[in-house]
Enzyme design. Structure first.
Site, short mmCIF file in Angstrom:
data_model
loop_
_atom_site.label_atom_id
_atom_site.label_comp_id
_atom_site.label_asym_id
_atom_site.label_seq_id
_atom_site.Cartn_x
_atom_site.Cartn_y
_atom_site.Cartn_z
CG ASP A 194 2.76 -9.23 -21.29
OD1 ASP A 194 2.11 -10.22 -20.88
OD2 ASP A 194 3.36 -9.21 -22.39
CD GLU A 220 0.14 -8.41 -23.92
OE1 GLU A 220 -0.19 -7.23 -24.13
OE2 GLU A 220 1.16 -8.92 -24.42
CD GLU A 246 2.52 -12.59 -26.12
OE1 GLU A 246 2.24 -11.52 -25.59
OE2 GLU A 246 3.66 -13.07 -26.13
CG HIS A 296 2.28 -10.01 -29.61
ND1 HIS A 296 3.16 -10.85 -30.29
CD2 HIS A 296 2.86 -9.72 -28.43
CE1 HIS A 296 4.21 -11.07 -29.51
NE2 HIS A 296 4.06 -10.40 -28.39
MG MG Z 1 2.81 -10.16 -24.22
#
Ligand code: MG
Length: 377
Positions: A194, A220, A246, A296
């Site tokens: 991420d 991500e 998200e 998420h």
């Molecule tokens: Mg994230």
């Protein structure tokens, strides 16, 4: 059936000074969210979560929604998201408005499930689903100096067979973090990274190339959520699947991610995307472009329960049983008692699976003592 009462309940928790954690963009010590409790004229109670700080979400729910929700039949739940775009016209796409809609929508589905005796994932049309594969969301950037391998070792000891780690500070340290995680997790585990939107496109490409050899399941938010052209640019330059969502709210923003398969995986948060009704629309759109859906979750246990029910309802189109692909569900490993203490029966990742509650609605019981402990009003 009619809703007779709406309560917005702000929750908050803080980590000690110096113990902040976060991502490549910075650290945080304070976490806040807002639960919604609906009650109907026959005494049925439903829970939902607006994944937004208490003062903002509470004011939005009380000023924009409470009057209309009292008197509403919860079976009319799907009108909520649509009305949010037309009634508080010009505010519909706002994150706090969509968070409020999410909470009320999920609480309505909880009530519907309780009134017909079915878990939410079955109401949403999913087939029978009893287990999901949790992945540890871990290896945060920490304010305190900690060995980077410690949290990933903890996750393996807890039984996780998949993990997502924070990277995005610079390509060199990204490679070191991913190599460390891969060594500890083993070759067969799903490993996600991420970047929390901390890169410009050319930096994200450089990092992706530096970690390519470690068999990463997805990257991500390589670039900021607002950078639509950046996502389109990365599609042709990165061989690792790209995930985002998200920080996207409602069907219209998700359409931008899904159209032309701008990303490979969309990640609606059930406390912000518009709720279960909107998430179902998003999943339907995603299926038309062969985009995967993996929710998420950085929420309290209520938002997590909604995401578990949603994940359990998602079709695995186009796969047949000959292409095994686990339904990965995010399981944050940072300290958050609003996730770990709020349910009478907390979600348990031991053994590399979590059970999908089969009881009606969200299938959860709120621990009222824990609720009082973290109430912030
Ligand atoms: Mg994230």
């Amino acid at each position: 059936m009619e809703i007779t009462d709406v309560q917005a309940i702000p929750l908050a928790h803080s980590l000690p000074d110096g113990e902040g954690l976060g991502d490549a963009r910075g650290f945080g010590t304070d976490r806040g969210t807002t639960l919604v409790r609906l009650e109907t004229d026959d005494g049925t109670v439903g829970w939902g979560e607006a994944f937004a700080p208490g003062p903002m979400a509470t004011a939005t729910i009380e000023t924009m929604f409470a009057d209309d929700v009292v008197g509403m039949d919860p079976f009319e739940v799907e009108s909520l998201a649509e009305n949010s775009y037309t009634d508080p016209y010009h505010f519909g796409g706002d994150v706090v408005v969509q968070s409020a809609v999410s909470a009320i929508d999920v609480a309505c589905w909880d009530i519907i499930g309780k009134s017909v005796g079915r878990p939410a994932h079955r109401l949403l049309g999913g087939t029978r689903c009893e287990k999901l594969t949790p992945y540890a969301s871990t290896m945060y950037f920490t304010e305190a100096d900690r060995p980077i391998e410690e949290p990933i070792r903890d996750a393996v000891e807890e039984g996780f067979t998949a993990a997502k780690i924070k990277i995005g500070a610079d390509p060199e340290s990204d490679a070191e973090r991913v190599r460390t995680a891969r060594e500890i997790l083993g070759d067969d585990a799903d490993l996600m990274v991420d970047m929390n939107g901390n890169y410009r496109p050319h930096q994200a490409v450089k990092s992706a190339r530096a970690i390519e050899e470690y068999d990463v399941t997805w990257i991500e938010e390589p670039v900021p959520p607002e950078n639509a052209s950046g996502y389109r640019e990365l599609r042709g330059k990165i061989d690792i699947p790209i995930a985002a969502g998200e920080a996207h709210y409602g069907r219209f923003e998700f359409k931008e991610l899904i159209d032309d398969r701008t990303v490979d995986i969309v990640q609606p948060n059930l406390g912000r995307c518009g709720g279960l009704s909107e998430a179902r629309l998003i999943a339907g759109m995603a299926s038309t472009e062969n985009v995967a859906v993996r929710p998420h979750i950085w929420n309290s246990a209520v938002g997590m329960a909604a995401a578990v029910q949603f994940a359990a309802s998602i079709s695995n189109y186009p796969h047949t049983r000959n292409v095994p692909e686990p339904m990965l569900i995010e399981f944050d490993r940072s300290e958050n008692p609003m996730r770990s203490e709020l349910l009478e029966t907390p979600f348990d990742p031991a053994g590399g699976t979590i059970d999908v509650p089969q009881e009606p609605g969200l299938g959860i019981e709120i621990d009222q003592d824990a609720l009082e402990r973290y109430r912030a009003d």
